[in-house]
Write an enzyme that holds these catalytic residues in place. Structure first.
Site, PDB file in Angstrom:
ATOM      1  N   GLU A  95      31.698 -13.791 -19.265  1.00  0.00           N
ATOM      2  CA  GLU A  95      31.246 -15.181 -19.174  1.00  0.00           C
ATOM      3  C   GLU A  95      30.217 -15.531 -20.252  1.00  0.00           C
ATOM      4  O   GLU A  95      30.163 -16.676 -20.716  1.00  0.00           O
ATOM      5  CB  GLU A  95      30.649 -15.451 -17.791  1.00  0.00           C
ATOM      6  CG  GLU A  95      31.623 -15.360 -16.629  1.00  0.00           C
ATOM      7  CD  GLU A  95      32.636 -16.491 -16.622  1.00  0.00           C
ATOM      8  OE1 GLU A  95      32.324 -17.574 -17.140  1.00  0.00           O
ATOM      9  OE2 GLU A  95      33.752 -16.286 -16.104  1.00  0.00           O
ATOM     10  N   GLU A 104      27.246 -22.925 -21.351  1.00  0.00           N
ATOM     11  CA  GLU A 104      28.626 -23.051 -21.793  1.00  0.00           C
ATOM     12  C   GLU A 104      28.673 -23.686 -23.184  1.00  0.00           C
ATOM     13  O   GLU A 104      27.879 -24.583 -23.493  1.00  0.00           O
ATOM     14  CB  GLU A 104      29.394 -23.909 -20.785  1.00  0.00           C
ATOM     15  CG  GLU A 104      30.885 -23.931 -20.981  1.00  0.00           C
ATOM     16  CD  GLU A 104      31.611 -24.643 -19.850  1.00  0.00           C
ATOM     17  OE1 GLU A 104      32.793 -24.953 -20.014  1.00  0.00           O
ATOM     18  OE2 GLU A 104      30.969 -24.884 -18.803  1.00  0.00           O
TER      19      GLU A 104
END
Length: 230
Positions: A95, A104
Site C-alpha cells: 500500500e 495516496e
C-alpha cells in the site's frame, strides 16, 4: 488468626487474578517487538527513496507504540503470530511502496459515500488513502477517529501527518476488518483490504502482496500456510 489468614488468601487470589489480566498484553508487546526487529522494519523502509515522505514519518517505535494499544494483534500461537505480522506488513509494504507514501498518489477521488448518514462527509474534505494501510472512505475515517480520539471527518489528514495516530489507524482497520479472517489464509486478507483486485481482476497486484507475505514469512521462519490467493 483464621480471619486474617482468609483475608491474606483473598488478597493473594485477587493479586493473582490481576497479574493474569495484565500478562497477555505484556507478552504480546514483547512478542511483536521480538518479531518486528529493527533490521526487519528498516529492511522494508530502506527500499524507499530518500525523498519519500514516509522515510522519516514511519518508525518502528511508532509501530510498537501503536501495537501496544491492540493486545490481540499478533496474539495466538507462535505460527499464528508470525503469520499475522507478516500479513500486516505485506499489505503495508504494498500500500505504501515500502513505507514511502503517507498519502495516496491520486487524490482526485473524494471517497465520499453520501449514503452513510452516521459519518457524513465534511465539505472540502477528501477521504482518500492515508497512512500505512491507506485508510479510505468517510465511514472508516469517522469510525476510526471516534475510536482513537480524533475528528476523522473534519481532519482526515491526521492519519498522514500525526505519527502517533498513523499506525494506530492502520491497526484499528486491521483489527476491525482483517484480524478475524487470518485463519482463512492470506487470500482472505486481500479480499478484506481490496477485494477489487480478486477474482482475476488485478493478478499482478495480488501476486505482489503474496510475494511480500511469502518473503516475510520466510524471514520469520514460518510456513505461509494455505489459500494465499483470492
Amino acid at each position: 488468626m483464621a480471619l486474617n489468614m482468609r483475608k491474606d488468601l483473598l488478597t493473594f487470589a485477587l493479586l493473582g487474578i490481576f497479574a493474569l489480566a495484565i500478562i497477555p498484553q505484556n507478552v504480546m508487546s514483547q512478542n511483536v517487538a521480538s518479531i518486528v526487529t529493527p533490521g526487519f522494519f528498516d529492511g522494508i523502509k530502506n527500499q524507499a527513496a530518500a525523498s519519500c515522505a514516509g522515510k522519516s514519518f514511519y518508525t518502528r517505535d511508532g509501530f510498537l507504540k501503536a501495537a501496544s494499544s491492540f493486545p490481540k494483534f499478533g496474539s495466538g500461537s507462535a505460527v499464528e503470530s508470525k503469520r499475522e505480522i507478516a500479513a500486516f506488513f505485506a499489505h503495508v509494504t504494498h500500500e505504501t511502496g515500502h513505507l514511502c507514501y503517507t498519502e495516496e498518489i491520486d487524490k482526485s477521488n473524494a471517497y465520499c459515500d453520501q449514503s452513510n448518514k452516521q459519518y457524513p462527509c465534511v465539505a472540502g474534505k477528501k477521504y482518500y488513502g492515508r497512512g500505512p494501510m491507506q485508510l479510505t472512505w468517510n465511514y472508516n475515517y469517522g469510525a476510526c477517529g471516534k475510536a482513537l480520539g480524533f475528528d476523522g471527518l473534519k481532519a482526515p489528514e491526521t492519519v498522514s501527518n500525526n505519527p502517533a495516530v498513523s499506525f494506530k489507524a492502520a491497526l484499528w482497520f486491521w483489527m476491525n476488518n482483517v484480524h478475524s479472517v487470518m485463519n482463512q489464509g492470506f487470500g482472505a486478507t486481500i479480499r478484506k483490504i481490496n477485494g477489487l483486485e480478486c477474482g482475476g481482476k488485478q493478478p499482478a497486484k495480488v501476486n505482489a502482496r503474496i510475494g511480500y507475505y511469502r518473503d516475510y514469512c520466510k524471514k520469520f521462519g514460518v510456513d505461509p500456510g494455505q489459500s494465499l490467493s483470492c
